[in-house]
Design an enzyme around this catalytic site. Structure first.
Site, PDB file in Angstrom:
ATOM      1  CD  GLU A  33       1.614   0.939   8.713  1.00 57.71           C
ATOM      2  OE1 GLU A  33       0.382   1.051   8.635  1.00 57.71           O
ATOM      3  OE2 GLU A  33       2.404   1.886   8.496  1.00 57.71           O
TER       4      GLU A  33
ATOM      5  CD  GLU B  58      -1.962   7.334   3.060  1.00 62.85           C
ATOM      6  OE1 GLU B  58      -0.737   7.097   3.055  1.00 62.85           O
ATOM      7  OE2 GLU B  58      -2.764   6.724   3.785  1.00 62.85           O
TER       8      GLU B  58
ATOM      9  CE  LYS C 241      -3.399   4.173  10.238  1.00 59.31           C
ATOM     10  NZ  LYS C 241      -3.892   3.158   9.277  1.00 59.31           N
TER      11      LYS C 241
ATOM     12  CD  GLN D  82      -3.069   0.697   2.224  1.00 59.85           C
ATOM     13  OE1 GLN D  82      -4.019   0.003   1.891  1.00 59.85           O
ATOM     14  NE2 GLN D  82      -2.935   1.154   3.452  1.00 59.85           N
TER      15      GLN D  82
ATOM     16  CB  SER E 171      -6.201   6.816   3.117  1.00 61.85           C
ATOM     17  OG  SER E 171      -7.339   6.120   3.553  1.00 61.85           O
TER      18      SER E 171
END
EC number: 4.2.1.11
Length: 434
Positions: free
Chosen positions: A291, A205, A343, A163, A373
């Protein structure tokens, strides 16, 4: 004078044009705070619930009017009269008012909007910067940025499973210089992509989303951009991935199915093969952080990955931990991962966010404060990163105002801190044997 007198929420739009919440909190003194709530595209199944309306005739079902109503008609009534400086009491009151383990009744988006607005109102009342209010006198560390300059997976239409491909300017002496390194590499990358006839449109992003031939093509192009900008890969600048492996993990077959994003002929890997592949990339390229290298429910895979790579690479749990101390505590106990992504909307309050960061640090895990995002112009995460001396932040590429807003806030904070400010660079990865 610091008593909350009014709480008001409205529906606004995020960076993807989808509805989200903006909450305002007012006090007797006239002090005021506003918070806006981000939203994710690839989400962990254990995240706190983001309440959406489900009315297909309005915003395709993504409206947030129910959450807005919960703030204006339920939460407001419960917290008006509280001292705005009592963040923990207010957050706990909202958690109790919701009464579910995942904030599914009122919505984590409703609760978080209030939590942020309360903190900002308290800082305004005390006439101090938000980072100073949240962190106190020991606030001084500017975070090393993870800059997502190539978007793949669920964040773009590029045929790459991973990603995010990130650059980390660890060799810079200050945050200001780190930002310059990143911007120069971003523009160098754009020139290289254009010279190859590849797309330079950006993803959610702010990173590019070109049709590379594969993961290694993406990494090698980034290395070329680092060098073209005048920096040394593996010294001035390192590389990081967000694999977001849960997005292409096939639960029934228990394999990592790259064909979901990369098409017919792409690899299909077992858990052991996924670890082998990540190790191969780490041995070949200057990679310092990975990640969600494994699926969020592949605990055996996470433990094996950590045993294999945990001493030389930061292994960050995002969907794996969802900013939740219950999952983090299990990870610490079982030796899975060595870092947590933070987050705020995964858990829903600032109090719980700070608890997760504290637990991570006590266990020797790093904490990476992160955007989503679907972002807004709200720059609270920049203040949180500095307030907690987290040492790392992930807030997108070097384009799109929703990403740059956080970087610009960090520049302001570095200026305000003056000589006290510290940029740790490589030292922010204190859990690795460098």
């Amino acid at each position: 004078m610091s008593i909350i007198t009014d709480v008001y929420a409205r529906e606004v739009l995020d960076s993807r044009g989808n509805p989200t919440l903006e909450v305002e909190v007012y006090t007797e003194s006239g002090a005021f705070g506003r918070g806006m709530v981000p939203s994710g595209a690839s989400t962990g199944e254990h995240e706190a619930v983001e309440l959406r309306d489900g009315d297909k005739s309005r915003y395709g079902g993504l409206g947030t009017q129910k959450a807005v109503d919960n703030v204006n008609n339920v939460i407001a009534e419960a917290i008006i009269g509280y001292d705005v400086r009592d963040q923990q009491a207010i957050d706990r009151a909202m958690i109790a008012l919701d009464g579910t383990p995942n904030k599914g009744k009122l919505g984590a988006n409703a609760i978080l909007g209030v939590s942020i607005a309360v903190a900002r109102a308290a800082a305004d009342y005390l006439e101090v910067p938000l980072y100073s209010y949240l962190g106190g006198f020991n606030t001084k560390v500017l975070p090393t940025p993870m800059m997502n300059i190539i978007n793949g997976g669920s964040h773009s239409d590029a045929p790459i499973a991973f990603q995010e491909f990130m650059i980390l300017p660890v060799g810079a002496p200050t945050f200001k210089e780190a930002l310059r390194y990143g911007a120069e590499i971003f523009h160098a990358l754009k020139k290289i992509l254009k010279s190859r006839g590849l797309e330079t449109a950006v993803g959610d992003e702010g990173g590019f989303a070109p049709r590379f031939e594969g993961t290694e093509d993406g990494v090698e192009t980034i290395i070329a951009a680092i060098e073209a900008a005048g920096y040394v890969p593996g010294k001035d600048v390192f590389i990081g991935f967000d694999c977001a492996s849960s997005e292409f993990y096939d639960k029934e077959r228990k394999v990592y199915d790259y064909t979901k994003f990369e098409g017919e002929g792409a690899a299909v890997r077992t858990s052991a093969e996924q670890i082998d592949y990540l190790e191969e990339l780490v041995n070949k390229y200057p990679i310092i952080t990975i990640e969600d290298g494994m699926d969020e429910n592949d605990w055996d895979g996470w433990k094996a990955l950590t045993e294999r790579l945990g001493k030389k690479v930061q292994l960050v749990g995002d969907d794996f931990f969802v900013t939740n101390t219950d999952y983090l505590a299990r990870g610490i106990k079982e030796g899975a991962a060595n870092s947590i992504l933070i987050k705020v909307n995964q858990i829903g309050t600032l109090t719980e966010t700070f608890e997760a960061i504290e637990m991570a640090k006590e266990a020797g895990y790093t904490a990476v404060v992160s955007h989503r995002s679907g972002e807004t112009e709200d720059s609270t995460i920049a203040d949180i990163a500095v307030a907690t001396n987290a040492g790392q932040i992930k807030t997108g590429s070097l384009s799109r105002t929703d990403r740059i807003a956080k970087y610009n806030q960090l520049l302001r904070i570095e200026d305000q801190l003056g000589e006290v400010a510290q940029y740790k660079g490589l030292q922010a990865f204190y859990n690795l044997k460098k």
